[in-house]
Design a protein around this motif. Structure first.
Motif, PDB file in Angstrom:
ATOM      1  N   ALA A   1       0.921  -1.178   0.118  1.00  0.00           N
ATOM      2  CA  ALA A   1      -0.080   0.074   0.021  1.00  0.00           C
ATOM      3  C   ALA A   1       0.737   1.152  -0.006  1.00  0.00           C
ATOM      4  CB  ALA A   1      -0.954   0.037   1.263  1.00  0.00           C
ATOM      5  N   GLY A   2       2.127   1.115   0.271  1.00  0.00           N
ATOM      6  CA  GLY A   2       3.022   2.419   0.185  1.00  0.00           C
ATOM      7  C   GLY A   2       3.413   2.884   1.700  1.00  0.00           C
TER       8      GLY A   2
ATOM      9  N   ASN B   1     -19.734   0.908   3.567  1.00  0.00           N
ATOM     10  CA  ASN B   1     -20.532   0.904   4.654  1.00  0.00           C
ATOM     11  C   ASN B   1     -20.201  -0.366   5.558  1.00  0.00           C
ATOM     12  OD1 ASN B   1     -22.526   1.827   5.987  1.00  0.00           O
ATOM     13  ND2 ASN B   1     -24.066   0.628   5.183  1.00  0.00           N
ATOM     14  N   LEU B   2     -19.050  -0.662   5.735  1.00  0.00           N
ATOM     15  CA  LEU B   2     -18.651  -1.694   6.349  1.00  0.00           C
ATOM     16  C   LEU B   2     -18.104  -1.203   7.918  1.00  0.00           C
ATOM     17  CD1 LEU B   2     -16.521  -3.519   3.743  1.00  0.00           C
ATOM     18  CD2 LEU B   2     -18.653  -4.304   4.818  1.00  0.00           C
TER      19      LEU B   2
ATOM     20  N   LYS C   1      -6.349   4.553   3.249  1.00  0.00           N
ATOM     21  CA  LYS C   1      -6.959   3.712   2.252  1.00  0.00           C
ATOM     22  C   LYS C   1      -7.913   2.711   2.697  1.00  0.00           C
ATOM     23  CE  LYS C   1      -3.123   3.718  -1.356  1.00  0.00           C
ATOM     24  NZ  LYS C   1      -2.215   2.943  -1.882  1.00  0.00           N
ATOM     25  N   THR C   2      -7.657   2.348   4.048  1.00  0.00           N
ATOM     26  CA  THR C   2      -8.591   1.290   4.599  1.00  0.00           C
ATOM     27  C   THR C   2      -9.743   1.875   5.178  1.00  0.00           C
ATOM     28  OG1 THR C   2      -6.743  -0.316   5.141  1.00  0.00           O
ATOM     29  CG2 THR C   2      -8.762  -0.441   6.620  1.00  0.00           C
ATOM     30  N   LYS C   3      -9.744   3.093   5.810  1.00  0.00           N
ATOM     31  CA  LYS C   3     -10.693   3.753   6.453  1.00  0.00           C
ATOM     32  C   LYS C   3     -11.691   4.295   5.318  1.00  0.00           C
ATOM     33  CE  LYS C   3      -8.587   5.544  10.714  1.00  0.00           C
ATOM     34  NZ  LYS C   3      -8.062   6.511  11.430  1.00  0.00           N
ATOM     35  N   ARG C   4     -10.971   4.754   4.225  1.00  0.00           N
ATOM     36  CA  ARG C   4     -11.929   5.231   2.871  1.00  0.00           C
ATOM     37  C   ARG C   4     -12.422   4.099   2.325  1.00  0.00           C
ATOM     38  NH1 ARG C   4      -8.155   7.967   0.688  1.00  0.00           N
ATOM     39  NH2 ARG C   4      -7.317   6.422  -0.442  1.00  0.00           N
TER      40      ARG C   4
ATOM     41  N   LYS D   1     -13.505  -3.692  12.463  1.00  0.00           N
ATOM     42  CA  LYS D   1     -12.328  -3.086  13.197  1.00  0.00           C
ATOM     43  C   LYS D   1     -10.952  -3.427  12.614  1.00  0.00           C
ATOM     44  CE  LYS D   1     -14.707  -4.347  17.780  1.00  0.00           C
ATOM     45  NZ  LYS D   1     -14.658  -5.381  18.880  1.00  0.00           N
ATOM     46  N   ILE D   2     -10.161  -2.468  12.826  1.00  0.00           N
ATOM     47  CA  ILE D   2      -8.812  -2.481  12.348  1.00  0.00           C
ATOM     48  C   ILE D   2      -7.673  -2.838  13.266  1.00  0.00           C
ATOM     49  CG2 ILE D   2      -7.153  -0.845  10.879  1.00  0.00           C
ATOM     50  CD1 ILE D   2      -9.553   0.837  10.097  1.00  0.00           C
ATOM     51  N   ILE D   3      -6.834  -3.817  12.945  1.00  0.00           N
ATOM     52  CA  ILE D   3      -5.889  -4.239  13.434  1.00  0.00           C
ATOM     53  C   ILE D   3      -4.691  -3.707  12.619  1.00  0.00           C
ATOM     54  CG2 ILE D   3      -4.402  -5.907  14.409  1.00  0.00           C
ATOM     55  CD1 ILE D   3      -7.012  -7.491  15.296  1.00  0.00           C
TER      56      ILE D   3
END
Length: 285
Positions: free
Chosen positions: A176-177, A194-195, A185-188, A198-200
């Protein structure tokens, strides 16, 4: 985490596919020499000490093969067992018992081994606040049962699969850079689709810990392959901003030391990928 309905569907698929694989167009050994009207009894015999797991799953298998089979449970999932114990007795059609036998044994032997291994780690963590987690390092097609066994042994489940949690590991970050770009990018992506996941984010060193902390909304930081000193430093840096999880070649000798560094969770692939099946047998009587 997946829902109860999703989990139950996974279990049903495991049974259907395993019976298809094992029985095919018929159990010709039984069909050849045992009358269809014959009835019998069998007992599940324990041949080594540990934690029993898979009793409820065995009942599901017997129910799937023949709804008229009767199971008398003597020991429940999670009970300590020793050599010579009888876990349950099953009675009914002899052909049906034999048709279910191998799937019941294969499942319970592996699930009991996982529960036993997990329980040994849980015991090692006593006196700390850390909890043991499994991983996705599971047997293809049997994941639901293996994660169930971890719970029976006293552990907790990590994400079930790729779809129920976002986990940004080293390859995601590099492709992803970088960390900040990967998180943005993940949050966007989550917002656009509309998901609510949770993010780890995995960190390989203390500099990456600091960079992750510059972004909000990170559920947990994976402190991967850190030594004890750097793990303690990472936990102090993170504070209450995110949950913390240690991973990477953690074993019986090191798990307590990592727990004492203050992490919330310790994940171990060894719970499911490096175990020897418990010795069980299903004997007619």
């Amino acid at each position: 985490m997946i829902s109860k309905i999703q989990f139950e569907n996974e279990l049903e698929l495991i049974i259907k596919n395993a019976i298809r694989e094992d029985v095919g167009d018929g159990d010709h050994s039984s069909l050849a020499c045992i009358p269809i009207s014959a009835t019998g009894k069998a007992k599940l015999l324990v041949k080594e000490n540990g934690i029993i797991a898979g009793v409820s799953f065995a009942k599901m298998i017997f129910e799937y093969v023949d709804k008229d089979l009767i199971v008398e449970t003597l020991l429940e999932d999670g009970n300590p067992v020793k050599q010579g114990d009888i876990v349950f007795q099953v009675s009914g059609s002899s052909q049906s018992i034999l048709k279910a036998e191998r799937l019941v044994l294969n499942s319970m032997q592996r699930m009991s081994a996982i529960a036993t291994k997990t329980n040994s780690y849980v015991e090692l963590l006593k006196g700390t606040t850390a909890k043991i987690l499994d991983t996705r390092k599971t047997t293809p097609g049997f994941r639901a049962c293996e994660k169930w066994a971890v719970k029976i042994g006293g552990g907790e489940n990590h994400r079930f699969a790729l779809y129920d949690m976002v986990m940004l590991k080293d390859n995601h970050i590099d492709f992803a850079g970088g960390i900040t770009l990967a998180i943005a990018k993940t949050k966007r992506y989550l917002q656009e689709n509309n998901l609510d996941l949770k993010i780890i984010v995995e960190a390989r060193n203390l500099d990456e810990i600091k960079e992750i902390l510059e972004s909000d909304g990170i559920h947990r930081i994976l402190i991967d392959n850190f030594n004890y000193e750097d793990t303690r430093t990472a936990v102090a840096l993170i504070g209450n901003k995110s949950q913390t999880e240690s991973s990477g070649n953690i074993n019986e000798e090191t798990i307590k030391n990592y727990a004492e560094c203050g992490v919330n969770y310790i994940s171990s692939g060894a719970l499911t990928h490096s175990i020897y099946n418990m010795d069980l047998s299903l004997k007619a009587f």
